[in-house]
Design an enzyme around this catalytic site. Structure first.
Site, PDB file in Angstrom:
ATOM      1  N   GLU A 178       0.847  -1.198   0.000  1.00 42.71           N
ATOM      2  CA  GLU A 178       0.000   0.000   0.000  1.00 42.71           C
ATOM      3  C   GLU A 178       0.883   1.249   0.000  1.00 42.71           C
ATOM      4  O   GLU A 178       2.001   1.237   0.516  1.00 42.71           O
ATOM      5  CB  GLU A 178      -0.916  -0.060   1.244  1.00 42.71           C
ATOM      6  CG  GLU A 178      -1.798   1.129   1.492  1.00 42.71           C
ATOM      7  CD  GLU A 178      -2.808   1.435   0.396  1.00 42.71           C
ATOM      8  OE1 GLU A 178      -2.429   1.469  -0.780  1.00 42.71           O
ATOM      9  OE2 GLU A 178      -3.982   1.693   0.740  1.00 42.71           O
ATOM     10  N   ASP A 179       0.358   2.315  -0.553  1.00 43.24           N
ATOM     11  CA  ASP A 179       1.121   3.568  -0.572  1.00 43.24           C
ATOM     12  C   ASP A 179       1.152   4.224   0.805  1.00 43.24           C
ATOM     13  O   ASP A 179       2.206   4.610   1.299  1.00 43.24           O
ATOM     14  CB  ASP A 179       0.558   4.537  -1.632  1.00 43.24           C
ATOM     15  CG  ASP A 179      -0.950   4.764  -1.523  1.00 43.24           C
ATOM     16  OD1 ASP A 179      -1.609   4.202  -0.612  1.00 43.24           O
ATOM     17  OD2 ASP A 179      -1.489   5.515  -2.359  1.00 43.24           O
ATOM     18  N   ASP A 198      -3.681   5.731   6.388  1.00 39.79           N
ATOM     19  CA  ASP A 198      -4.191   6.985   6.930  1.00 39.79           C
ATOM     20  C   ASP A 198      -5.191   6.623   8.032  1.00 39.79           C
ATOM     21  O   ASP A 198      -4.801   6.294   9.143  1.00 39.79           O
ATOM     22  CB  ASP A 198      -4.812   7.752   5.750  1.00 39.79           C
ATOM     23  CG  ASP A 198      -5.239   9.157   6.090  1.00 39.79           C
ATOM     24  OD1 ASP A 198      -4.424   9.915   6.630  1.00 39.79           O
ATOM     25  OD2 ASP A 198      -6.398   9.502   5.798  1.00 39.79           O
ATOM     26  N   PHE A 218      -1.041  16.354   3.685  1.00 44.18           N
ATOM     27  CA  PHE A 218      -1.501  15.655   2.485  1.00 44.18           C
ATOM     28  C   PHE A 218      -0.336  15.551   1.507  1.00 44.18           C
ATOM     29  O   PHE A 218       0.227  16.557   1.091  1.00 44.18           O
ATOM     30  CB  PHE A 218      -2.687  16.356   1.833  1.00 44.18           C
ATOM     31  CG  PHE A 218      -3.386  15.466   0.853  1.00 44.18           C
ATOM     32  CD1 PHE A 218      -4.378  14.589   1.277  1.00 44.18           C
ATOM     33  CD2 PHE A 218      -3.027  15.468  -0.484  1.00 44.18           C
ATOM     34  CE1 PHE A 218      -4.993  13.724   0.375  1.00 44.18           C
ATOM     35  CE2 PHE A 218      -3.635  14.610  -1.391  1.00 44.18           C
ATOM     36  CZ  PHE A 218      -4.625  13.744  -0.961  1.00 44.18           C
ATOM     37  N   VAL A 219       0.040  14.319   1.194  1.00 44.10           N
ATOM     38  CA  VAL A 219       1.222  14.120   0.356  1.00 44.10           C
ATOM     39  C   VAL A 219       0.863  13.532  -1.009  1.00 44.10           C
ATOM     40  O   VAL A 219      -0.150  12.840  -1.159  1.00 44.10           O
ATOM     41  CB  VAL A 219       2.263  13.216   1.058  1.00 44.10           C
ATOM     42  CG1 VAL A 219       2.903  13.927   2.241  1.00 44.10           C
ATOM     43  CG2 VAL A 219       1.647  11.893   1.511  1.00 44.10           C
ATOM     44  N   ARG A 261       1.022  11.687  -9.520  1.00 44.41           N
ATOM     45  CA  ARG A 261       1.490  10.320  -9.239  1.00 44.41           C
ATOM     46  C   ARG A 261       2.909  10.085  -9.760  1.00 44.41           C
ATOM     47  O   ARG A 261       3.637   9.247  -9.249  1.00 44.41           O
ATOM     48  CB  ARG A 261       0.563   9.287  -9.892  1.00 44.41           C
ATOM     49  CG  ARG A 261      -0.816   9.193  -9.259  1.00 44.41           C
ATOM     50  CD  ARG A 261      -1.502   7.917  -9.747  1.00 44.41           C
ATOM     51  NE  ARG A 261      -2.938   7.924  -9.527  1.00 44.41           N
ATOM     52  CZ  ARG A 261      -3.535   7.580  -8.383  1.00 44.41           C
ATOM     53  NH1 ARG A 261      -2.808   7.242  -7.344  1.00 44.41           N
ATOM     54  NH2 ARG A 261      -4.845   7.594  -8.288  1.00 44.41           N
TER      55      ARG A 261
END
Ligand code: IMP
Ligand code: MG
Length: 187
Positions: free
Chosen positions: A107-108, A111, A160-161, A173
């Protein structure tokens, strides 16, 4: 544009949070840990969560020396807003069975944890031999659902990245670094 994507022609400025060179080094460390932890020569089944994991998965898969299979799964919870709606649905299922497999979900970013919590339940029903999670980024301060992440690249603050696979409204992206979006989307 389709779905909930924001129609935006303007690209907001970004600031580098984690440079590409640091990411490269950390991905190699994670891959080395994975190689150590999975002692057998059974193939590891890498499952990337679309779309944000695609860069991390591509780099991680090439650093791991053991045999891997890989597949992608689509889960949507976010749209283009900053915070999770809490509603999660499967938008693309795996092509094959994971029964009996050592599964590593890639997963990136973790959160709220809602996405991975949901996916863990879905996968558990499919009788894999084992399931672990590797996430490039972790924002622990925003956790709502508990998630056990075996491999974390970087813990980051509540910003927020974008970049290295992560998007805002499908943009950014392709940035090689993880960057902070200077004008973050509102909740
Ligand atoms: P969770 O279900 O709240 O843990 O959300 C996980 C998903 O939200 C990630 O896979 C990302 O797609 C998205 N997400 C969470 N934080 C960010 C961020 O800072 N930038 C871009 N996407 C994010
Ligand atoms: Mg995602």
């Amino acid at each position: 544009m389709k779905g909930s994507h924001v129609s935006t022609e303007t690209i907001s400025p970004v600031r580098v949070l984690i440079p590409a060179a640091d990411i490269r080094k950390r991905v190699a460390e994670i891959a080395a840990a994975i190689d150590r932890d999975y002692a057998t020569d059974r193939p590891l089944y890498l499952i990337g969560i679309l779309k944000g994991s695609f860069v991390f998965l591509a780099d991680l898969a090439r650093c791991v020396t053991r045999p891997v299979r890989l597949d992608f799964i689509g889960i949507s919870s976010y749209g283009s807003r900053r915070s999770s709606s809490g509603e999660v649905k499967l938008t693309k299922d795996l092509d094959g069975s994971v029964e009996g497999a050592d599964v590593l979900v890639v997963e990136d970013i973790v959160d709220s944890g809602i996405t991975l919590n949901y996916l863990s339940h879905v996968l558990a029903q499919r009788k894999p031999r084992s399931v672990r999670i590797a996430a490039l980024l972790d924002k622990p301060s925003r956790r709502v659902c508990p998630v056990d992440v075996a491999y974390v690249g970087f813990e980051i603050p509540d910003e927020f990245v974008v970049g290295y696979g992560l998007d805002f409204a499908e943009l950014y992206r392709n940035l090689p670094d993880v960057c902070i979006l200077d004008e973050p989307p509102s909740a």
